[in-house]
Scaffold this motif. Sequence first.
Motif, PDB file in Angstrom:
ATOM      1  N   GLY A 214       0.809  -1.207   0.000  1.00 13.55           N
ATOM      2  CA  GLY A 214       0.000   0.000   0.000  1.00 13.55           C
ATOM      3  C   GLY A 214       0.844   1.259   0.000  1.00 13.55           C
ATOM      4  O   GLY A 214       2.061   1.226  -0.186  1.00 13.55           O
ATOM      5  N   GLU A 215       0.169   2.401   0.196  1.00 15.21           N
ATOM      6  CA  GLU A 215       0.830   3.696   0.171  1.00 15.21           C
ATOM      7  C   GLU A 215       0.885   4.305   1.562  1.00 15.21           C
ATOM      8  O   GLU A 215       0.062   3.999   2.435  1.00 15.21           O
ATOM      9  CB  GLU A 215       0.098   4.642  -0.787  1.00 15.21           C
ATOM     10  N   PHE A 216       1.845   5.211   1.745  1.00 12.62           N
ATOM     11  CA  PHE A 216       2.088   5.813   3.053  1.00 12.62           C
ATOM     12  C   PHE A 216       2.151   7.336   2.941  1.00 12.62           C
ATOM     13  O   PHE A 216       2.531   7.885   1.910  1.00 12.62           O
ATOM     14  CB  PHE A 216       3.404   5.290   3.633  1.00 12.62           C
ATOM     15  N   ASP A 230      20.173   3.026  -4.378  1.00 15.18           N
ATOM     16  CA  ASP A 230      19.730   1.851  -5.140  1.00 15.18           C
ATOM     17  C   ASP A 230      18.214   1.692  -5.127  1.00 15.18           C
ATOM     18  O   ASP A 230      17.625   1.191  -6.099  1.00 15.18           O
ATOM     19  CB  ASP A 230      20.387   0.589  -4.577  1.00 15.18           C
ATOM     20  N   THR A 231      17.574   2.074  -4.029  1.00 15.45           N
ATOM     21  CA  THR A 231      16.124   1.859  -3.887  1.00 15.45           C
ATOM     22  C   THR A 231      15.300   3.098  -4.224  1.00 15.45           C
ATOM     23  O   THR A 231      14.070   3.055  -4.136  1.00 15.45           O
ATOM     24  CB  THR A 231      15.775   1.398  -2.470  1.00 15.45           C
ATOM     25  N   ALA A 232      15.955   4.173  -4.646  1.00 13.72           N
ATOM     26  CA  ALA A 232      15.234   5.420  -4.937  1.00 13.72           C
ATOM     27  C   ALA A 232      14.060   5.230  -5.902  1.00 13.72           C
ATOM     28  O   ALA A 232      12.986   5.803  -5.693  1.00 13.72           O
ATOM     29  CB  ALA A 232      16.208   6.475  -5.460  1.00 13.72           C
ATOM     30  N   CYS A 237       6.433   4.578  -5.534  1.00 13.97           N
ATOM     31  CA  CYS A 237       5.414   3.518  -5.569  1.00 13.97           C
ATOM     32  C   CYS A 237       4.697   3.373  -4.229  1.00 13.97           C
ATOM     33  O   CYS A 237       3.565   2.869  -4.183  1.00 13.97           O
ATOM     34  CB  CYS A 237       6.054   2.187  -5.947  1.00 13.97           C
ATOM     35  N   TYR A 238       5.351   3.796  -3.159  1.00  8.30           N
ATOM     36  CA  TYR A 238       4.801   3.595  -1.823  1.00  8.30           C
ATOM     37  C   TYR A 238       4.390   4.889  -1.137  1.00  8.30           C
ATOM     38  O   TYR A 238       3.837   4.850  -0.035  1.00  8.30           O
ATOM     39  CB  TYR A 238       5.824   2.861  -0.947  1.00  8.30           C
ATOM     40  N   LYS A 285       6.734  13.835  -2.460  1.00  7.96           N
ATOM     41  CA  LYS A 285       6.178  13.420  -3.746  1.00  7.96           C
ATOM     42  C   LYS A 285       5.192  14.475  -4.209  1.00  7.96           C
ATOM     43  O   LYS A 285       4.187  14.729  -3.556  1.00  7.96           O
ATOM     44  CB  LYS A 285       5.490  12.057  -3.614  1.00  7.96           C
ATOM     45  N   ALA A 286       5.499  15.115  -5.321  1.00  7.23           N
ATOM     46  CA  ALA A 286       4.665  16.219  -5.802  1.00  7.23           C
ATOM     47  C   ALA A 286       3.333  15.709  -6.343  1.00  7.23           C
ATOM     48  O   ALA A 286       3.228  14.589  -6.814  1.00  7.23           O
ATOM     49  CB  ALA A 286       5.410  16.973  -6.890  1.00  7.23           C
TER      50      ALA A 286
END
Length: 286
Positions: A214-216, A230-232, A237-238, A285-286
């Motif tokens: 899900g999203e946060f 590496d995980t940027a 997505c989250y 996140k815009a």
Amino acid sequence: MLEERWLSVQVIAPPDAWDAVATALLEYGCTGVELREAPPRVMGYLPEAQAHQIEPIRERLALFPQFGLPPVLEVSVEPVQAQKWQRSWRRYFRSRRYGNRLRVQPSWSQRKPQPDEIAIVLDPGMAFGTGNHSTTALCLELLEQYVSPGSRVADIGTGTGILAIAAAKLGAGEVIAVDNDSLTVLIARNNIDRNGVKDRVRVVEGNGWHALHGEFDLILCNILSGFLIDTAPLVPCYLREGGVYIVSGFIGRNAHRVRRALEDAGLRREEVRKRRSWVAAVFRKA
């Protein structure tokens, strides 16, 4: 399980090499690393059953100059037991205040928080994160500013659970705390229970971002810069639209690489804070 024997792997090296040192220690079996500043060194904790990894660790570190990294000055190994670890914490883990309201103190402290303080009581056991390190302190201060009432929060690499507990006590409605080490997960759960927030904080044993669903509204990640870079691409997505990503665990020299990776992933940098050579930053996140 707490009586398991461990090896302390101490690597004295310039801060510019810390990310690479920590990566090597983790790849060869250390369940956690700790960054210390006097003298500059990285501490890794390896189960004694993995002692055969010591020589490969030494060989990997010896190759650093071939890749343009500063040479490691010294590598030393000594046994440490859980009881000895816990006694050593008592020598320097003291009650401290962070930001305007948060107070972090050990479970054995007799100090009573002030009426305006939010107390976080920890027993670190063999896990990492007490607020003593600059990166954890910076994250606590940023959490106080960015957590919204009822928000959904994720803490990747929770360690003792300190940041997850802080988020819940600051008003988050749901917190997912992730760590990939079973002993650390147990310690985090005990601390979450001790602080009376287990109704809002769930600890998950898993592999970082892949343990989330899900999203946060807010995500915390106080881990080394290599992991952040590496995980940027996974971060958007989250995160919900307008969601906040708080990162730390890296020194100033690596800040531009972390920023570039996260901005390339579509996030906008909102704030940067520094303490000594350490950096924490807020992206949105815009």
